[in-house]
Design a protein around this motif. Structure first.
Motif, short mmCIF file in Angstrom:
data_model
loop_
_atom_site.label_atom_id
_atom_site.label_comp_id
_atom_site.label_asym_id
_atom_site.label_seq_id
_atom_site.Cartn_x
_atom_site.Cartn_y
_atom_site.Cartn_z
N PHE A 78 0.83 -1.20 0.00
CA PHE A 78 0.00 0.00 0.00
C PHE A 78 0.87 1.25 0.00
CE2 PHE A 78 -2.17 3.37 2.39
CZ PHE A 78 -3.27 3.58 1.57
N LEU A 79 1.95 1.24 0.78
CA LEU A 79 2.83 2.40 0.88
C LEU A 79 3.80 2.50 -0.30
CD1 LEU A 79 3.74 2.19 4.66
CD2 LEU A 79 2.17 3.80 3.57
N ALA A 80 4.20 1.37 -0.85
CA ALA A 80 5.29 1.36 -1.83
C ALA A 80 4.85 1.30 -3.28
CB ALA A 80 6.21 0.17 -1.55
N MET A 81 3.73 0.72 -3.56
CA MET A 81 3.35 0.48 -4.94
C MET A 81 2.53 1.63 -5.52
SD MET A 81 4.86 -2.18 -5.43
CE MET A 81 5.00 -3.91 -5.56
N SER A 82 2.65 1.79 -6.81
CA SER A 82 1.91 2.82 -7.50
C SER A 82 1.44 2.25 -8.84
CB SER A 82 2.78 4.04 -7.75
OG SER A 82 2.13 4.95 -8.60
N GLU A 83 0.25 2.62 -9.24
CA GLU A 83 -0.24 2.19 -10.55
C GLU A 83 0.11 3.20 -11.63
OE1 GLU A 83 -4.29 0.93 -10.63
OE2 GLU A 83 -4.09 -0.18 -8.76
N GLU A 84 0.76 4.28 -11.27
CA GLU A 84 1.13 5.32 -12.22
C GLU A 84 2.41 4.93 -12.95
OE1 GLU A 84 -0.73 8.10 -12.76
OE2 GLU A 84 -2.15 7.17 -11.38
N TRP A 85 2.50 5.34 -14.21
CA TRP A 85 3.76 5.20 -14.94
C TRP A 85 4.74 6.20 -14.37
CZ3 TRP A 85 4.28 1.11 -17.88
CH2 TRP A 85 3.18 0.55 -18.51
N GLN A 86 6.00 5.86 -14.34
CA GLN A 86 7.01 6.76 -13.82
C GLN A 86 7.35 7.86 -14.81
OE1 GLN A 86 8.27 7.18 -10.90
NE2 GLN A 86 9.82 8.67 -11.46
N GLN A 87 7.51 7.48 -16.07
CA GLN A 87 7.97 8.41 -17.10
C GLN A 87 6.89 8.61 -18.15
OE1 GLN A 87 10.86 10.01 -17.38
NE2 GLN A 87 10.62 10.77 -19.43
N PRO A 88 6.53 9.85 -18.48
CA PRO A 88 5.57 10.03 -19.56
C PRO A 88 6.18 9.56 -20.88
CG PRO A 88 6.37 12.14 -18.74
CD PRO A 88 6.98 11.09 -17.88
N CYS A 128 13.29 -2.93 -15.08
CA CYS A 128 14.68 -2.50 -15.05
C CYS A 128 15.01 -1.67 -13.81
CB CYS A 128 15.01 -1.70 -16.31
SG CYS A 128 14.73 -2.62 -17.83
N ALA A 129 14.03 -0.94 -13.31
CA ALA A 129 14.26 -0.08 -12.15
C ALA A 129 14.62 -0.87 -10.90
CB ALA A 129 13.02 0.78 -11.87
N THR A 163 17.53 1.61 -9.92
CA THR A 163 16.99 2.69 -9.09
C THR A 163 17.30 2.40 -7.62
OG1 THR A 163 15.22 3.08 -10.67
CG2 THR A 163 14.88 3.93 -8.45
N PRO A 164 17.83 3.38 -6.89
CA PRO A 164 18.10 3.15 -5.47
C PRO A 164 16.81 2.98 -4.67
CG PRO A 164 18.57 5.43 -6.05
CD PRO A 164 18.20 4.73 -7.32
N ARG A 165 16.95 2.41 -3.48
CA ARG A 165 15.82 2.15 -2.59
C ARG A 165 16.00 2.90 -1.28
NH1 ARG A 165 12.94 -2.43 -4.11
NH2 ARG A 165 13.84 -3.48 -5.89
N ASP A 166 14.87 3.14 -0.60
CA ASP A 166 14.95 3.76 0.72
C ASP A 166 15.12 2.66 1.78
OD1 ASP A 166 12.43 2.64 1.22
OD2 ASP A 166 11.36 4.54 0.99
N ARG A 206 13.15 4.57 -4.95
CA ARG A 206 13.17 6.03 -4.83
C ARG A 206 12.76 6.62 -6.18
NH1 ARG A 206 16.98 8.40 -1.20
NH2 ARG A 206 15.84 10.23 -1.90
N ARG A 207 11.48 6.89 -6.33
CA ARG A 207 10.95 7.36 -7.61
C ARG A 207 11.55 8.70 -8.02
NH1 ARG A 207 6.70 4.16 -9.24
NH2 ARG A 207 5.61 5.74 -10.43
N ASP A 208 12.02 9.48 -7.05
CA ASP A 208 12.66 10.75 -7.37
C ASP A 208 14.08 10.54 -7.94
OD1 ASP A 208 13.50 9.84 -4.80
OD2 ASP A 208 14.12 11.87 -4.25
N GLN A 209 14.60 9.32 -7.87
CA GLN A 209 15.92 8.99 -8.41
C GLN A 209 15.81 7.86 -9.43
OE1 GLN A 209 18.88 8.39 -5.35
NE2 GLN A 209 17.97 9.97 -4.06
N TRP A 210 14.73 7.89 -10.19
CA TRP A 210 14.41 6.84 -11.16
C TRP A 210 15.55 6.56 -12.12
CZ3 TRP A 210 10.73 3.38 -11.19
CH2 TRP A 210 10.40 2.74 -12.37
N MET A 211 16.02 5.35 -12.14
CA MET A 211 17.06 4.86 -13.06
C MET A 211 18.37 5.63 -12.93
SD MET A 211 15.58 2.39 -14.70
CE MET A 211 14.46 1.90 -15.98
N SER A 212 18.64 6.16 -11.75
CA SER A 212 19.85 6.97 -11.56
C SER A 212 21.03 6.15 -11.03
CB SER A 212 19.56 8.13 -10.60
OG SER A 212 19.23 7.64 -9.32
#
Length: 142
Positions: A22-32, A51-52, A56-59, A65-71
């Motif tokens: 519930f806290l971690a998952m999202s149904e939204e696409w990350q990148q338009p 691939c993420a 992609t780093p984790r908390d 960390r969606r703010d650091q997607w594929m970084s």
């Protein structure tokens, strides 16, 4: 024969997984995505290829960390870092990316190793159009 799964407390309580999801998952696409090719690439990268999970780093809770997607992120095996797929240090062209996914060879003539070699072996089975779509999506991350 497979060994039974033995997790320590509190990881052995399956009910807690629902709260984490519930806290971690999202149904939204990350990148338009713009256009059919990027849309297909986004689907292959975000949904099927996931691939993420490595790039992609984790908390602290293990959430991407969606703010650091594929970084780029620490290698799950503990050895080194998984590279970023965008940014100042990533200067591959779409052709470089598609060729890497087909052959396993980087533009600097290095080759995929570790678990990425398995990923490349799976991408080799996709059509060239699908590998090009993945490349288009990754280029769109820039």
């Amino acid at each position: 024969q497979s060994q039974p799964h033995e997790l320590s407390f509190p990881f052995d309580i399956r009910l807690t997984l629902g709260g984490w999801k519930f806290l971690a998952m999202s149904e939204e696409w990350q990148q338009p995505a713009e256009g059919e090719m990027e849309e297909r690439g986004r689907y292959l990268v975000e949904a099927l290829g996931h691939c993420a999970e490595c790039h992609t780093p984790r908390d602290l809770a293990g959430v991407l960390r969606r703010d650091q997607w594929m970084s780029g992120a620490p290698n799950p095996s503990g050895d080194g870092m998984i590279p970023a797929l965008h940014g100042d240090d990533f200067d591959w062209s779409a052709e470089d990316i598609a060729y890497f996914l087909e052959s396993g060879f980087t533009p600097s003539f290095d080759s995929a190793g570790g678990s990425m070699a398995e990923v490349v072996a799976n991408f080799q089975k996709l059509s060239a159009a699908d590998r090009n779509a993945v490349a288009a999506y990754i280029i769109a991350l820039q």
